[in-house]
Motif scaffolding. Structure first.
Motif, mmCIF file in Angstrom:
data_model
loop_
_atom_site.group_PDB
_atom_site.id
_atom_site.type_symbol
_atom_site.label_atom_id
_atom_site.label_comp_id
_atom_site.label_asym_id
_atom_site.label_seq_id
_atom_site.Cartn_x
_atom_site.Cartn_y
_atom_site.Cartn_z
ATOM 1 N N ARG A 88 0.780 -1.286 -0.101
ATOM 2 C CA ARG A 88 0.048 -0.138 0.085
ATOM 3 C C ARG A 88 0.845 1.135 -0.133
ATOM 4 N NH1 ARG A 88 -3.701 -3.126 2.824
ATOM 5 N NH2 ARG A 88 -2.787 -2.684 4.826
ATOM 6 N N SER A 92 0.950 3.860 -2.855
ATOM 7 C CA SER A 92 0.746 5.459 -2.551
ATOM 8 C C SER A 92 1.582 6.353 -3.125
ATOM 9 C CB SER A 92 0.209 5.720 -1.101
ATOM 10 O OG SER A 92 1.438 5.486 -0.524
ATOM 11 N N ARG A 95 1.576 6.503 -6.954
ATOM 12 C CA ARG A 95 0.403 7.375 -7.362
ATOM 13 C C ARG A 95 0.656 8.877 -7.072
ATOM 14 N NH1 ARG A 95 -4.731 7.253 -8.463
ATOM 15 N NH2 ARG A 95 -5.128 5.092 -7.765
ATOM 16 N N ARG A 96 1.496 9.222 -6.057
ATOM 17 C CA ARG A 96 1.901 10.462 -5.728
ATOM 18 C C ARG A 96 3.055 11.080 -6.808
ATOM 19 N NH1 ARG A 96 6.240 11.655 -3.302
ATOM 20 N NH2 ARG A 96 6.386 9.899 -2.228
ATOM 21 N N PRO A 164 -7.035 5.011 -3.606
ATOM 22 C CA PRO A 164 -6.184 5.408 -2.511
ATOM 23 C C PRO A 164 -7.192 5.094 -1.147
ATOM 24 C CG PRO A 164 -6.821 7.656 -3.534
ATOM 25 C CD PRO A 164 -7.297 6.334 -4.454
#
Length: 164
Positions: A88, A92, A95-96, A164
């Motif tokens: 996870r 993240s 994704r950022r 998210p």
């Protein structure tokens, strides 16, 4: 050394050379295969011809390697699994990073579209030659298309990530 002994030594040397030459017969087989490991019968059966005259130079090829180790999840042990919390966290972070890249690329695309001005960019002072203007216009068009495809690719990558 007497003539007789000399003659005997010369004949013995020639016999040894003939025997070693008979042992090292090189054959040229179909498909550009050169070998000295065949017998005369095997060479004849395969359509090989004896190579006479020039010496043959043999260059070793690269060593063949075994099959690459498998990276299937089934072959990996249970110990190599990623902890869900770590995954996870990685997702993240990914994704950022992708969001930041997407924002930069969208800003770049907006600037390029503004400069491109729908195919009619403003002429610069150094473009007195009309061909220079056309070349810059073509480069701007290619840059806009490339930037649009980059934005689309980033959006596809973001869509693949879990929410998210």
């Amino acid at each position: 050394m007497t003539t007789r002994a000399w003659l005997f030594a010369a004949v013995a040397t020639m016999q040894v050379a003939a025997v070693s030459a008979q042992e090292r017969v090189v054959y040229k087989c179909p498909g550009n295969l050169y070998t000295d490991t065949l017998t005369a019968k095997e060479a004849a059966a395969q359509g090989c011809k004896t190579l006479e005259g020039a010496p043959v130079t043999v260059i070793q090829g690269p060593q063949r390697r075994g099959p690459a180790p498998s990276t299937d999840s089934a072959s990996r042990g249970a110990d190599s699994r990623v902890d869900p919390n770590d995954q996870r966290s990685r997702d993240s972070d990914k994704r950022r990073i992708l969001d930041a890249e997407l924002r930069r690329e969208e800003e770049r695309l907006a600037a390029l579209k503004k400069e491109y001005n729908g195919g009619q960019p403003e002429r610069r002072g150094d473009e007195k030659n009309y061909q220079k203007y056309l070349d810059r216009t073509a480069e701007l068009k290619a840059s806009v298309e490339r930037s649009e495809s980059d934005v689309a690719a980033l959006r596809r990558e973001l869509a693949k990530l879990p929410a998210p």
